[in-house]
Design a protein around this motif. Structure first.
Motif, mmCIF file in Angstrom:
data_model
loop_
_atom_site.group_PDB
_atom_site.id
_atom_site.type_symbol
_atom_site.label_atom_id
_atom_site.label_comp_id
_atom_site.label_asym_id
_atom_site.label_seq_id
_atom_site.Cartn_x
_atom_site.Cartn_y
_atom_site.Cartn_z
ATOM 1 N N ASP A 68 -4.183 -8.124 -6.193
ATOM 2 C CA ASP A 68 -4.714 -6.525 -6.340
ATOM 3 C C ASP A 68 -4.073 -5.306 -5.433
ATOM 4 N N ILE A 69 -2.505 -5.276 -5.395
ATOM 5 C CA ILE A 69 -1.838 -4.875 -4.767
ATOM 6 C C ILE A 69 -0.972 -3.820 -5.750
ATOM 7 N N ARG A 70 -1.066 -2.412 -5.291
ATOM 8 C CA ARG A 70 -0.181 -1.747 -5.981
ATOM 9 C C ARG A 70 1.334 -1.212 -5.051
ATOM 10 N N VAL A 71 1.902 -1.204 -5.574
ATOM 11 C CA VAL A 71 3.470 -0.615 -5.175
ATOM 12 C C VAL A 71 3.466 0.455 -5.264
ATOM 13 N N ASP A 72 3.760 1.671 -4.842
ATOM 14 C CA ASP A 72 3.826 3.117 -4.603
ATOM 15 C C ASP A 72 5.187 3.511 -4.299
ATOM 16 N N LEU A 73 6.115 3.444 -4.893
ATOM 17 C CA LEU A 73 7.846 4.350 -4.613
ATOM 18 C C LEU A 73 8.253 4.705 -4.304
ATOM 19 N N VAL A 74 8.959 5.851 -3.270
ATOM 20 C CA VAL A 74 9.258 7.667 -3.630
ATOM 21 C C VAL A 74 10.876 7.542 -3.231
ATOM 22 N N HIS A 75 11.865 7.919 -4.329
ATOM 23 C CA HIS A 75 13.402 7.919 -3.945
ATOM 24 C C HIS A 75 13.332 9.567 -2.833
ATOM 25 N N THR A 76 14.023 8.827 -2.133
ATOM 26 C CA THR A 76 14.467 9.847 -0.750
ATOM 27 C C THR A 76 15.917 10.280 -1.285
ATOM 28 N N ASP A 77 16.608 11.602 -0.220
ATOM 29 C CA ASP A 77 17.858 11.821 -0.802
ATOM 30 C C ASP A 77 19.065 11.382 0.232
ATOM 31 N N LEU A 78 19.566 10.455 -1.261
ATOM 32 C CA LEU A 78 20.620 9.497 -0.683
ATOM 33 C C LEU A 78 21.971 10.183 0.012
ATOM 34 N N GLY A 79 21.839 11.535 -0.155
ATOM 35 C CA GLY A 79 22.992 12.233 -0.209
ATOM 36 C C GLY A 79 24.104 11.347 -0.116
ATOM 37 N N GLU A 80 25.314 11.468 0.670
ATOM 38 C CA GLU A 80 26.848 10.696 0.592
ATOM 39 C C GLU A 80 26.195 9.289 0.759
ATOM 40 N N ASP A 81 26.797 8.377 -0.241
ATOM 41 C CA ASP A 81 26.775 7.347 -0.770
ATOM 42 C C ASP A 81 27.612 6.708 0.104
ATOM 43 N N ALA A 82 27.657 6.636 1.473
ATOM 44 C CA ALA A 82 28.815 5.373 1.754
ATOM 45 C C ALA A 82 28.012 5.071 3.165
ATOM 46 N N HIS A 83 28.455 3.108 3.647
ATOM 47 C CA HIS A 83 27.670 2.995 4.405
ATOM 48 C C HIS A 83 29.070 3.114 5.705
#
Length: 243
Positions: free
Chosen positions: A27-42
């Motif tokens: 009985d586990i619910r996973v709620d995911l919200v996306h945040t702003d990645l900005g520039e995709d760079a490590h």
């Protein structure tokens, strides 16, 4: 029902989360919200900005309205690049903003290593060398010995998200060493939820991956333990009090 909240940057391996929810079989619910990645760079400067308080705060209200009982910042590099003290401050601010227990994937790795009794780990990082070294330093500060670091040198999350099981296994094998008690793969952009049993069978030891430990950390914050063999040793072993 236990509702777990996650703040996940951009769109890379977020489909690991519904897969993990299914594998938990409880009985586990996973709620995911996306945040702003900005520039995709490590890159360190980009990663520090990605985990800024104002960016994380934007997603918190959605999780609160969804009934989340704990929140985890699901971006390893967006935590450890701030150093141990900076990552702690990041989590404290997130907890205050959210009004619920909070953590990050960076701290999840330290806690998970203790859980499986791994005082020595090998790091299999998709990151460039400088970023991978910062992660290893973070683990050492948390009391986890690092036997070695293997860096794949990928620059973007998009590249990492395109990896399949063969690439993941190859990186884990290359990083492993006889004295490592576990192998850790720290990037939440890497798909690993489907190949954890294969990884552990191949290496013969616990494997800790970013999205796996992130969900486990949220469960830890809500005092839940769930047995899920498909998610590796972290979800089946008896807890270890001390490394």
């Amino acid at each position: 029902m236990t509702a777990l909240g996650f703040l996940y940057p951009g769109h890379s391996a977020e489909d690991d989360y519904p897969r993990i929810e299914q594998l938990l079989g409880s009985d586990i619910r996973v709620d995911l919200v996306h945040t702003d990645l900005g520039e995709d760079a490590h890159r360190v400067d980009v990663l520090r900005q990605m985990g800024a308080p104002e960016g994380l705060a934007k997603g918190v209200e959605q999780l609160r309205l969804a009934g989340a009982e704990a929140v985890v910042w699901a971006c390893t590099s967006g935590g450890f690049v701030h150093g141990w003290d900076g990552a702690q401050e990041q989590v404290r601010t997130l907890a205050t903003t959210a009004g619920m227990p909070a953590s990050s994937t960076s701290f999840a790795f330290v806690h998970a290593a203790r859980e499986v009794g791994a005082g020595r780990v090998a790091v299999a990082a998709t990151y460039p060398d400088d970023v991978a070294a910062l992660f290893a330093d973070f683990l050492r500060t948390g009391g986890v010995e690092v036997t070695g670091v293997r860096s794949a040198g990928t620059v973007t999350a998009a590249e990492v998200a395109a990896w399949g099981e063969a690439e993941v296994l190859a990186l884990a094998r290359a990083a492993d060493s006889a004295d490592a008690q576990a192998v850790v793969l720290p990037d939440t952009a890497l798909h690993t939820a489907a190949c954890l049993p294969a990884l552990e069978e191949e290496l013969g030891k616990p494997v800790l991956t970013a999205n796996q430990v992130t969900v486990w950390e949220a469960l830890r914050l809500t005092d839940r333990r769930v047995h899920a063999a498909g998610l590796g040793a972290l979800f089946v072993r008896e807890p270890t009090v001390q490394v």
